[in-house]
Design an enzyme around this catalytic site. Structure first.
Site, short mmCIF file in Angstrom:
data_model
loop_
_atom_site.label_atom_id
_atom_site.label_comp_id
_atom_site.label_asym_id
_atom_site.label_seq_id
_atom_site.Cartn_x
_atom_site.Cartn_y
_atom_site.Cartn_z
N TYR A 123 16.54 -13.47 -35.08
CA TYR A 123 15.41 -14.84 -35.35
C TYR A 123 14.32 -14.22 -35.03
O TYR A 123 13.99 -13.96 -34.36
CB TYR A 123 16.35 -15.49 -33.88
CG TYR A 123 15.01 -16.96 -33.70
CD1 TYR A 123 15.62 -17.89 -34.59
CD2 TYR A 123 14.11 -17.14 -33.04
CE1 TYR A 123 14.72 -19.08 -34.43
CE2 TYR A 123 13.72 -17.63 -32.99
CZ TYR A 123 13.90 -19.14 -33.67
OH TYR A 123 12.97 -20.62 -33.10
N GLU B 218 9.96 -20.92 -38.67
CA GLU B 218 11.26 -20.22 -38.33
C GLU B 218 11.58 -19.97 -39.28
O GLU B 218 11.83 -20.47 -40.36
CB GLU B 218 11.29 -21.95 -37.34
CG GLU B 218 12.95 -21.34 -36.58
CD GLU B 218 13.59 -22.35 -35.72
OE1 GLU B 218 14.10 -23.49 -37.07
OE2 GLU B 218 13.22 -22.75 -34.50
#
Lengths: 288, 396
Positions: free
Chosen positions: B118, B206
């Site tokens: 991530y 993101e």
């Protein structure tokens, strides 16, 4: 007494000849603020509102001993205007401009780190010490000299609070609108700390809103150091998560920056939290 | 402003971030052509078929599929295009899918196992600095990772004067447990992502997941980009990417008149000058026993034209049973605003729901008289407390 601005403040207006700058400069002068001149690049030597125009902030400081600046330049140029004022040694920079890109403000904040200037705003109504100096766009007549310090992230909601304080028969030492952006120059805690050290401020009204952790920071400071009563209101209890409510910084991101969470932490740190914004004046009078 | 995944990836690619090869399609035939072209260029014989809507959790609602043949690409394209996709982030009725993204498969077998990480870039409001937040636990809900295993969340704070430094990129790659060519790829990846964040004036980037492929490439498998609205003036190409079909039509309409409007689900509409006072007014509605139907900031110049537009937008919502107008007239005079409200009311014709108008500030008394003498079905108030009482009364 007061904080940051008073009758000895010498104010220079950046963006002096623009529509907003002209209108509010005239209003500030009407109020009795000591406005010493303005900056509009390329118009040096001319006069506006009977005051001198300078090409640079630096020149205005040299010629007029200005120590406060108020910025009305458009968003694309505002970050530059703040840095120019800081470079010129201005003590208190008040940036009214709304809509400055966040990354510009991230750079400004880093730039100001090694300077002695305090920035108020951007996207704010400014700062007023009633009866002495109005540096911003707030309506002067609702204010009255007194002992309540007001700090807020909002414009008209601040006027609402000020009006209530005046109507219950009290007045304000100084009112600071720190602005509704995610990267403000002065935080709520900074303002509370200044009021705490101001001997003529008896009590503080703190108006926060959803988004960010500024109110929690201020609450912890109040718990550790506060000696004056504080009335708090947090706007946005009914705002949905993840939506920006007008102010770029008013957005609920997590469970910690909701109105409820902020009210809880303020209460736990001894702040008198009112649920309704209609009760600010009524509450503060009980604490004086 | 939010972007679609395919738009976000085009921005990333331009800044040197590795992304899967992908093409968009608006019908099954285009999807099949796209899949063939991807196979010709990459050799991929599997494809991801992904619904393009502004919401996360698309896979959970059936909006992301892996196709193992061109026929399956066609089938999934038929299924997904035109569907009402419901995910945890959409309204209950879902969002209509108009476009899909066909991408090469990046989970191919090879010398090592693919891994998912991530990575995001965003502002830390406490410090006023941007940060890179990253985790070796990718491909899952990052909020849950942060809650349950905070030791797997890492951050790098970025000094805006110099940007993300090489030592920080190395630390990121080390913390993600990478070595060899994957380590080097990650250095390039984090640098390129930060470059994209700054160049495109992002509020948020993101990437979940970031994929380490079986041959040690680092690729942005998904991409969520949110652009700072205040910076759109200097991002004309990105401003063009705005997809108004993803937004509430009333909010789009309000935007045309520079009214800041957010639609909510309550029964009392409101019209206010200033964002803070608008939020406080919504709170007052709730305390008076109603639920706010919207947020609406009419701004400083609350003149007849703007007030009329604002009324019309609020009245489009037929769940609205009453309207509270709350104006603090500082520089703007209340009597002028009152005349504006009366004119707007008359221009609209008959308004069937009660309106409470609270005008405070310059010339508030005159303003109240103007409202009271207008003969319209409008209740006037001066203090906020009176206004709250009036709302309570009209809701009875």
């Amino acid at each position: 007494m007061s904080i940051l601005v008073n009758k000895n403040s010498r104010v220079v207006v950046q963006g002096f000849t623009g529509q907003e700058g002209s209108f509010h400069a005239a209003q500030m002068i009407d109020y009795g603020t000591c406005v010493v001149g303005g900056v509009t690049p390329g118009k040096s030597g001319q006069k506006h509102l009977d005051l001198p125009i300078f090409n640079t902030v630096e020149k205005s400081v040299k010629e007029t001993a200005a120590n406060v600046s108020v910025i009305f330049v458009p968003p694309a140029l505002a970050a530059d205007a703040i840095m120019e004022a800081a470079e010129a040694g201005i003590d208190v920079i008040v940036c009214i401009t709304e809509g400055i890109p966040v990354n510009d403000m991230v750079q400004v904040k880093a730039y100001l780190k090694n300077k002695n200037s305090r920035l108020i705003g951007p996207n704010c109504p400014g700062i007023i010490t009633p009866g002495e100096a109005k540096v911003g766009i707030m309506p002067g007549f609702i204010h009255k000299p007194g002992t309540i310090g007001v700090v807020s992230r909002s414009g008209t909601l601040t006027y609402e609070a000020v009006d209530q304080i005046t109507k219950v028969g009290l007045g304000q030492s100084t009112c600071i609108g720190i602005g509704g952006d995610p990267v403000p120059g002065t935080s709520i805690k900074d303002a509370v700390e200044l009021f705490e050290h101001d001997k003529d401020t008896e009590a503080i009204v703190l108006i926060g809103e959803i988004g960010g952790n500024m109110e929690a920071d201020a609450a912890r400071y109040i718990k550790a150091n506060g000696s004056k009563p504080v009335v708090g209101f947090i706007a946005g209890a009914t705002a949905p998560k993840g939506r920006t409510m007008g102010h770029a910084g008013a957005i609920v991101g997590s469970k910690d920056d909701t109105a409820e969470a902020k009210k809880e932490i303020l209460k736990s740190c001894g702040v008198h939290v009112v649920e309704s914004p209609a009760d600010i004046g009524a509450k503060i009078i009980t604490l004086i | 402003m939010n972007l679609h995944e395919y738009q976000a990836k085009s921005i990333l690619k331009k800044n040197g971030v590795e992304t899967p090869m992908g093409l968009t399609a608006e019908n099954p035939a285009q999807a099949m052509t796209a899949a063939k072209e991807i196979k010709d260029k990459t050799g991929s014989d599997k494809w991801a078929v992904k619904a393009q809507i502004h919401a996360g959790g698309r896979g959970k609602g059936g909006g992301v599929k892996i196709a193992k043949s061109i026929d399956e690409v066609k089938k999934y394209a038929e299924d997904i295009i035109g569907m009402q996709l419901v995910t945890p982030q959409t309204p209950p009725e879902g969002k209509k899918v108009n476009k899909i993204l066909i991408e090469q498969n990046i989970f191919y077998p090879g010398e090592s196992k693919p891994e998912e990480f991530y990575m995001s870039f965003l502002l830390n409001r406490d410090t006023g600095r941007n940060i890179c937040m990253y985790s070796p636990k990718g491909g899952v809900n990052i909020e849950e990772v942060a809650e349950e295993t905070p030791e797997y969340i890492f951050t790098e704070e970025i000094n805006p004067c110099v940007g993300l430094q090489a030592f920080q990129s190395r630390r990121i790659a080390f913390n993600l447990g990478l070595k060899g060519s994957a380590f080097k790829s990650m250095l390039q990846f984090s640098q390129a992502l930060y470059k994209a964040f700054i160049n495109a004036d992002c509020q948020l980037i993101e990437i979940n997941p970031v994929i380490k492929t079986s041959d040690n490439k680092i690729i942005a498998a998904d991409a969520k980009l949110s652009i700072d609205n205040n910076a759109l003036f200097r991002q004309p190409e990105i401003a063009e990417m705005r997809d108004i079909t993803e937004e509430d039509p009333a909010e789009v309409e309000a935007g045309k008149y520079n009214l800041n409007y957010v639609k909510l689900n309550g029964n009392v509409g409101c019209m206010v000058n200033g964002a803070g006072l608008a939020m406080a007014t919504m709170d007052i509605i709730k305390l008076s026993g109603g639920e706010p139907a919207n947020f609406l900031d009419v701004g400083g110049a609350a003149n007849a034209e703007r007030v009329e537009k604002a009324f019309r937008i609020i009245l489009k919502d037929d769940t609205v049973k009453a309207i509270l107008v709350n104006i603090f007239g500082g520089i703007v005079r209340c009597d002028r605003v009152a005349n504006g409200i009366v004119d707007a009311y008359k221009n609209i014709g008959e308004i069937k729901i009660p309106i409470v108008v609270r005008l405070q500030g310059t010339n508030a008394e005159e303003a109240k008289k103007i409202i009271d003498n207008s003969g319209l079905k409008v209740f006037s108030a001066i203090t906020l407390k009176e206004a709250a009482e009036q709302v309570k009364d009209v809701l009875k």
